[in-house]
Design an enzyme around this catalytic site. Sequence first.
Site, PDB file in Angstrom:
ATOM      1  N   HIS A   3     -10.472  30.516  -9.246  1.00 48.56           N
ATOM      2  CA  HIS A   3     -10.543  29.095  -8.882  1.00 48.56           C
ATOM      3  C   HIS A   3     -11.799  28.819  -8.065  1.00 48.56           C
ATOM      4  CE1 HIS A   3      -6.736  27.757 -10.439  1.00 48.56           C
ATOM      5  NE2 HIS A   3      -6.036  28.638  -9.719  1.00 48.56           N
ATOM      6  N   GLY A  33       2.666   5.445   4.671  1.00 44.00           N
ATOM      7  CA  GLY A  33       1.922   6.070   5.755  1.00 44.00           C
ATOM      8  C   GLY A  33       0.582   5.459   6.070  1.00 44.00           C
ATOM      9  N   GLY A  39       0.822  -1.202   0.000  1.00 37.15           N
ATOM     10  CA  GLY A  39       0.000   0.000   0.000  1.00 37.15           C
ATOM     11  C   GLY A  39       0.854   1.248   0.000  1.00 37.15           C
ATOM     12  N   THR A  63       3.683  -0.960   8.743  1.00 38.46           N
ATOM     13  CA  THR A  63       4.613  -1.304   9.823  1.00 38.46           C
ATOM     14  C   THR A  63       3.899  -1.326  11.167  1.00 38.46           C
ATOM     15  OG1 THR A  63       6.408  -0.270   8.564  1.00 38.46           O
ATOM     16  CG2 THR A  63       6.808  -0.703  10.880  1.00 38.46           C
ATOM     17  N   HIS A  89      -6.947  35.802  -9.034  1.00 40.38           N
ATOM     18  CA  HIS A  89      -6.562  34.456  -9.490  1.00 40.38           C
ATOM     19  C   HIS A  89      -7.237  33.393  -8.619  1.00 40.38           C
ATOM     20  CE1 HIS A  89      -3.666  31.445 -11.181  1.00 40.38           C
ATOM     21  NE2 HIS A  89      -3.921  30.855 -10.018  1.00 40.38           N
ATOM     22  N   GLU A  90      -7.108  33.528  -7.299  1.00 36.55           N
ATOM     23  CA  GLU A  90      -7.702  32.534  -6.404  1.00 36.55           C
ATOM     24  C   GLU A  90      -9.222  32.632  -6.413  1.00 36.55           C
ATOM     25  OE1 GLU A  90      -5.808  30.339  -5.483  1.00 36.55           O
ATOM     26  OE2 GLU A  90      -3.884  31.337  -5.781  1.00 36.55           O
TER      27      GLU A  90
END
Length: 700
Positions: free
Chosen positions: A453, A230, A227, A234, A449-450
């Site tokens: 979006h 993170g 996978g 483990t 610009h933002e």
Amino acid sequence: MNNNKGGFLRSSVFYIFIFLAVVGMVYGLFGNDKTTTKTITSSEFIKALNDKELKSVTVQPGNSIYNVTGTYKKAQTATKDKGLSLFQPTQKVTKFTSTLLPNDASLKSVTDAATKTKTELVTKQAENSGFWLNLLVSLVPVLLIVAVFYLMMNQAGGGKGGQGGMMSFGKSKAKPSDPKDNKVRFADVAGAEEEKQELVEVVEFLKAPKKFVNLGARIPKGVLLEGPPGTGKTLLAKAVAGEASVPFFSMSGSDFVEMFVGVGASRVRDLFENAKKSAPAIIFIDEIDAVGRRRGTGMGGGNDEREQTLNQILIEMDGFEGSEGVIILASTNRSDVLDPALLRSGRFDRKILVGAPDVKGREAILNVHAKNKPLADNVDLKAIAQQTPGYVGADLENLLNEAALLAARRNKSKVDAADIDEAEDRIFQGPAKTNHNMSESERRTTAYHEAGHALVGLVRSEASVVRKVTIVPRGRIGGYALMTPKNDRYNLKYSEAKEQLAGLMGGRASEIFMFNEASSGASNDFQQATGLARQMVTAFGMSDKLGMVQLEGNASVGYADQAGNRAYSEETARLIDEEVRRLAREAFDDAIAILRDNKDKLTAIAEALLEVETLDEKQIKDIYLTGTFTRKDIQDDTELAKAKSFEEAKAAADAKDSQAEQRFEKQDEEKSSDDHSESKNEDTDSTDKSETDDNNTENK
């Protein structure tokens, strides 16, 4: 400790040399007595004997010679003889020593001369101590060499129980872990219930195998956890080690291979031998792709050594002898590069995909990591889980940890929603550059610009939601618009992909629409848009011209060899480029049309950004629907960022904390005055009064 011992040894030898030098000097000054013995040659001895100068002579066999000693009739005067002390130039000599060749002729000549001159002649037997002394002298160098060699071997082996020494290269570094030292249990693993159940079954088989054996089942020889990074592979292995009551051997894939040929295979053999001695046992190999890559894909001696190590692993897992009673766990995030022989049944019988958790899994993970963190009432872990699609366990743990660090920096007693929101920005975009001075022109360009979006994302909102828009510089960016899927997404539809492309083009479209000039701020948008459009054409089969074929996107597709030569023609490559440009142009035109139809809303969002710099999801929706928004108290770390030392930072934090306390005290005073005025009203029903108090509290 070894360095200290070595230093002590060196200093001891130094003092021994000093002591011997002093003894030699003292002996040279005072050691010689007045009656000095003179060493003479054989010729001088025969001459002195014939001249009747000798009083007595003693002959004794020695080591391949005859040792001759004796006394003079009259004391002789010696001047600076090599046998005398340098500090006594002249001395009286009464004794002498000499040597003779060990043959009958020499002995007969001495005997005849002594008889002729009537000199006393004494003969003695050879001393036995000479043999032992010679033997000791001959053995001392050998013993010294053996001792030095032993010390070198012991040092190279790392001492008793040492690891990593020269002579321990072929030994495995894995040691059985004690379950008492491992505090991780399956209860600590959240968000991976199906994966956890697969491993619980393995542990149950080791503890109670009769339940499975009665049904003719056998335990899987190997379990491969694969996978993205993170996701908790483990951690699952640690939980198995904590739950299993059998020896657990843990080793990294990179620990097998060293600079010497054959070390990797030797370590594999040693690891499995130790595990078989402790059977039933579990072996965990972390990042097995470091040693288990597909054979025949590399060049050089290092690759041959890795292949030899892999061959030994294959033999140990399912060879002629097998590995009965030993279960192998392994983890990797690159299962596509593993050798097919390693993945076949009989070696890794069970393959568990540990993917990113869904919304329920993320909430469970957040609950686990929030146990030791005091959270404010405005923190909703379920809402955070819904807002973080694609996050893995490591990301969520880091999110709460960074939020706790921020709360401590701000001298808070609890972690609130503002800390978590800021922590998310810091993790993925970097800390805010509060001292970064942007010109008004740059701020306005960034704001529009933002806003472009955000507006395109609001209009094309079937699959995604605009969570945040900001023009605060972070890292390498001057601002960003955060849009996340409404739900966990497992498939990407064509319409959803077109939505994403339009949203990515919204920034450049806003610049062209408002200022009729492009800026470099859209470079990252183009990078993402180009990648998505290329995937649509070459991997997802979303192009009518190229058809439903996969040309790229897989390690075995698109490239004919390791040199990177493409498996499709130049004509196909040209069509791919044309289709990518077409999709990008269509997305840009769609964004321009949306902005043209909603220019007033675009301006409202941009002006709000210029005023408060950051807008959340609710504020953006309010502006889109009503044209206004509610301003809120935002955590300001400007003073903390400007502080130059720990003392200044502490003073700035204390000042902020003091202001917050004064604000809370003022609110408490207002509340107490309201309660006091309400208590004077005797006609109010107690039930109504209780409801009113609750409403007042909620409003505040």
